[in-house]
Design a protein around this motif. Structure first.
Motif, PDB file in Angstrom:
ATOM      1  N   HIS A  74      43.510  39.442  38.161  1.00 31.80           N
ATOM      2  CA  HIS A  74      42.850  38.414  37.357  1.00 31.80           C
ATOM      3  C   HIS A  74      43.757  37.981  36.219  1.00 31.80           C
ATOM      4  CE1 HIS A  74      38.362  39.385  38.430  1.00 31.80           C
ATOM      5  NE2 HIS A  74      39.105  39.175  39.487  1.00 31.80           N
ATOM      6  N   HIS A  76      43.572  35.476  32.393  1.00 35.58           N
ATOM      7  CA  HIS A  76      42.733  34.802  31.424  1.00 35.58           C
ATOM      8  C   HIS A  76      43.394  33.532  30.961  1.00 35.58           C
ATOM      9  CE1 HIS A  76      40.143  38.381  30.220  1.00 35.58           C
ATOM     10  NE2 HIS A  76      39.402  37.474  30.765  1.00 35.58           N
ATOM     11  N   MET A  85      38.052  33.748  32.785  1.00 33.03           N
ATOM     12  CA  MET A  85      38.711  34.731  33.638  1.00 33.03           C
ATOM     13  C   MET A  85      38.754  34.189  35.062  1.00 33.03           C
ATOM     14  SD  MET A  85      37.678  38.716  34.163  1.00 33.03           S
ATOM     15  CE  MET A  85      36.393  38.443  35.382  1.00 33.03           C
ATOM     16  N   ARG A  86      39.934  34.246  35.675  1.00 32.93           N
ATOM     17  CA  ARG A  86      40.056  33.708  37.025  1.00 32.93           C
ATOM     18  C   ARG A  86      40.856  34.640  37.913  1.00 32.93           C
ATOM     19  NH1 ARG A  86      36.581  31.302  35.129  1.00 32.93           N
ATOM     20  NH2 ARG A  86      36.364  29.065  34.800  1.00 32.93           N
ATOM     21  N   ARG A  87      40.492  34.648  39.199  1.00 31.16           N
ATOM     22  CA  ARG A  87      41.205  35.460  40.169  1.00 31.16           C
ATOM     23  C   ARG A  87      42.534  34.791  40.512  1.00 31.16           C
ATOM     24  NH1 ARG A  87      38.880  37.478  45.993  1.00 31.16           N
ATOM     25  NH2 ARG A  87      40.705  38.732  46.481  1.00 31.16           N
ATOM     26  N   HIS A 107      45.564  41.066  34.406  1.00 29.09           N
ATOM     27  CA  HIS A 107      45.032  42.428  34.509  1.00 29.09           C
ATOM     28  C   HIS A 107      44.549  42.684  35.923  1.00 29.09           C
ATOM     29  CE1 HIS A 107      41.677  39.823  33.226  1.00 29.09           C
ATOM     30  NE2 HIS A 107      40.896  40.626  33.910  1.00 29.09           N
ATOM     31  N   MET A 109      41.544  44.114  37.984  1.00 31.02           N
ATOM     32  CA  MET A 109      40.148  44.477  37.818  1.00 31.02           C
ATOM     33  C   MET A 109      39.719  45.349  38.988  1.00 31.02           C
ATOM     34  SD  MET A 109      36.896  42.038  36.998  1.00 31.02           S
ATOM     35  CE  MET A 109      35.208  42.673  36.950  1.00 31.02           C
TER      36      MET A 109
ATOM     37  N   PRO B  83      35.816  42.929  32.055  1.00 32.47           N
ATOM     38  CA  PRO B  83      36.620  44.158  32.014  1.00 32.47           C
ATOM     39  C   PRO B  83      37.717  44.140  30.970  1.00 32.47           C
ATOM     40  CG  PRO B  83      37.366  42.770  33.797  1.00 32.47           C
ATOM     41  CD  PRO B  83      36.201  42.052  33.168  1.00 32.47           C
ATOM     42  N   ASP B  84      38.119  42.964  30.560  1.00 27.32           N
ATOM     43  CA  ASP B  84      39.328  42.877  29.737  1.00 27.32           C
ATOM     44  C   ASP B  84      39.051  42.406  28.317  1.00 27.32           C
ATOM     45  OD1 ASP B  84      42.252  42.703  29.330  1.00 27.32           O
ATOM     46  OD2 ASP B  84      41.855  40.568  29.252  1.00 27.32           O
ATOM     47  N   PHE B  85      38.529  41.206  28.184  1.00 27.27           N
ATOM     48  CA  PHE B  85      38.437  40.591  26.861  1.00 27.27           C
ATOM     49  C   PHE B  85      37.418  41.270  25.953  1.00 27.27           C
ATOM     50  CE2 PHE B  85      39.159  37.415  23.836  1.00 27.27           C
ATOM     51  CZ  PHE B  85      40.326  36.785  24.230  1.00 27.27           C
ATOM     52  N   GLN B 161      32.228  33.567  41.406  1.00 27.58           N
ATOM     53  CA  GLN B 161      33.491  34.196  41.772  1.00 27.58           C
ATOM     54  C   GLN B 161      33.222  35.026  43.034  1.00 27.58           C
ATOM     55  OE1 GLN B 161      35.526  36.744  38.795  1.00 27.58           O
ATOM     56  NE2 GLN B 161      37.163  35.279  39.157  1.00 27.58           N
ATOM     57  N   THR B 166      31.187  35.364  37.051  1.00 28.74           N
ATOM     58  CA  THR B 166      31.724  35.772  35.767  1.00 28.74           C
ATOM     59  C   THR B 166      31.232  34.753  34.742  1.00 28.74           C
ATOM     60  OG1 THR B 166      33.748  36.343  34.562  1.00 28.74           O
ATOM     61  CG2 THR B 166      33.907  34.513  36.110  1.00 28.74           C
ATOM     62  N   MET B 167      31.522  35.012  33.477  1.00 31.68           N
ATOM     63  CA  MET B 167      31.077  34.117  32.424  1.00 31.68           C
ATOM     64  C   MET B 167      32.285  33.617  31.631  1.00 31.68           C
ATOM     65  SD  MET B 167      27.673  34.467  32.781  1.00 31.68           S
ATOM     66  CE  MET B 167      27.115  33.523  31.373  1.00 31.68           C
ATOM     67  N   ASP B 168      32.364  32.309  31.462  1.00 32.99           N
ATOM     68  CA  ASP B 168      33.302  31.762  30.478  1.00 32.99           C
ATOM     69  C   ASP B 168      32.572  31.840  29.144  1.00 32.99           C
ATOM     70  OD1 ASP B 168      34.827  31.109  32.628  1.00 32.99           O
ATOM     71  OD2 ASP B 168      34.528  28.943  32.498  1.00 32.99           O
TER      72      ASP B 168
END
Lengths: 155, 206
Positions: A74, A76, A85-87, A107, A109, B83-85, B161, B166-168
């Motif tokens: 993924h 950002h 967030m995008r694949r 990253h 995931m 998971p990240d931000f 997705q 997912t959420m923006d």
């Protein structure tokens, strides 16, 4: 003397994550680290650095871990204060380039964790490339909100 | 024919003044840009961030802006399937509280989900505890969450997705004063050191 040997061994172990962990082809995997999953989260995240020391381009095309149903690449995109967030299907690794997976950017995931990722443990992560053979690395798991591998500094 | 020096100087001074005005205007325009939803128009030019909200806390209790009156609020909108931000920001909030020491008692950190479908009070309780016990997660009905996000000018959108979503969402962190009014905002890239320093100065002045 014995104490000094032990100290040396401890220091060597502590330094381990910063030395190249896997090098089977032109792509070196450095500084892999993951975060503990938070609460009941069934997903986790791992980061690492890929260095292409070869003379040919390659691509990271996939990743897998025995601890997750699947692992996706993924990234950002942050624009106007909004994070998206995008694949990503593949990450190009050009000769001489260093590609850093880090918080707020690229990253890995881990989706569908078989059990929570806990701080202090190590998980296996296999990276698949377009050309060179797959590489498996051991990834140390740090705190849930870590900004980097635990031998570095949190901001 | 060359222009007299006085005229040249005046022209130069005017050009410099015009350029300075342009830059000042540009800076003002950038400053007044809403940090969140670009779809929300602001006509007054003053920051209208925050106000009444009604949400549900980790224990399932209804809370409002009045619940936290008297405390400084450190507010962040996110979701647990992030998971990240969100972990980075919640980690920064935890580290900020640690850096503030005893001063942190005057602050209520709030993590408001933009994904109430999945983020129930129980899910939020377990999630925020992984970062710091002092962080309280807030959720609500989709309508309550949408209203709170709008009050704080937070943009969010559900994005498919695969067979998941997912959420923006806006990445901004808000510091609200003990009276519930907007004080300042932090970027998620500020890190805990800068954030703690700024908050400590404000707490010590008030």
């Amino acid at each position: 003397m014995r104490r000094r040997t032990l100290l040396f061994a401890a220091l060597t172990l502590a330094a381990l994550p910063s030395v190249p962990l896997a090098e089977t082809g032109a792509i070196t995997v450095e500084r892999p680290w993951a975060r503990a999953s938070a609460g009941a989260a069934d997903h986790g995240v791992a980061y690492l650095t890929l260095i292409n020391d070869g003379s040919d381009s390659d691509k990271l095309v996939g990743a897998a871990s025995p601890r997750a149903d699947r692992v996706e690449i993924h990234t950002h995109d942050v624009a106007d204060g909004v994070v998206r967030m995008r694949r990503v299907a593949a990450v190009a690794l050009t000769p001489g380039a260093t590609t850093v997976f880090e918080p707020g950017a690229l990253h890995l995931m881990l989706i569908g964790l078989t059990r929570p990722l806990q701080q202090g443990e190590r998980i296996a992560l296999t990276l698949t490339f377009e050309h060179q053979d797959a590489v498996t690395v051991e990834v140390p798991v740090g705190p849930a909100g870590a900004r980097g591998p635990q031998h570095g500094h949190d901001s | 024919m060359p222009l007299p020096e006085a005229v040249m100087n005046r022209r130069l001074a005017l050009s410099v003044a015009a350029l300075a005005l342009m830059l000042a205007g540009l800076a003002l325009a950038l400053l007044q840009r809403p940090p969140a939803d670009p779809a929300i128009e602001t006509t007054t030019g003053t920051a209208q961030i925050g106000g009444p909200f009604e949400l549900v806390d980790e224990d399932g209790r209804t809370v409002t802006d009045a619940t936290y009156r008297g405390k400084w609020l450190l507010l962040f909108f996110g979701f647990t399937h992030c998971p990240d931000f969100c972990p980075t920001t919640l980690g920064d909030i935890a580290r900020t509280l640690d850096r503030l020491g005893d001063r942190a008692e005057r602050i209520q950190p709030l993590f408001v989900t933009v994904d109430p479908e999945r983020d129930t009070p129980a899910v939020l309780a377990a999630y925020t505890a992984a970062f710091d016990d002092r962080i309280v997660g807030l959720t609500g009905t989709p309508a309550q969450v949408a209203a709170a996000a709008s009050t704080f000018r937070i943009y969010f959108a559900k994005v498919a997705q695969g067979d998941d979503y997912t959420m923006d969402h806006s990445t901004v962190l808000y510091l609200m004063g003990p009276d519930g009014r907007f004080v300042t905002h932090f970027s998620s890239t500020n890190g805990s050191e800068a954030m703690a320093r700024d908050i400590a100065e404000r707490l010590d002045r008030n």
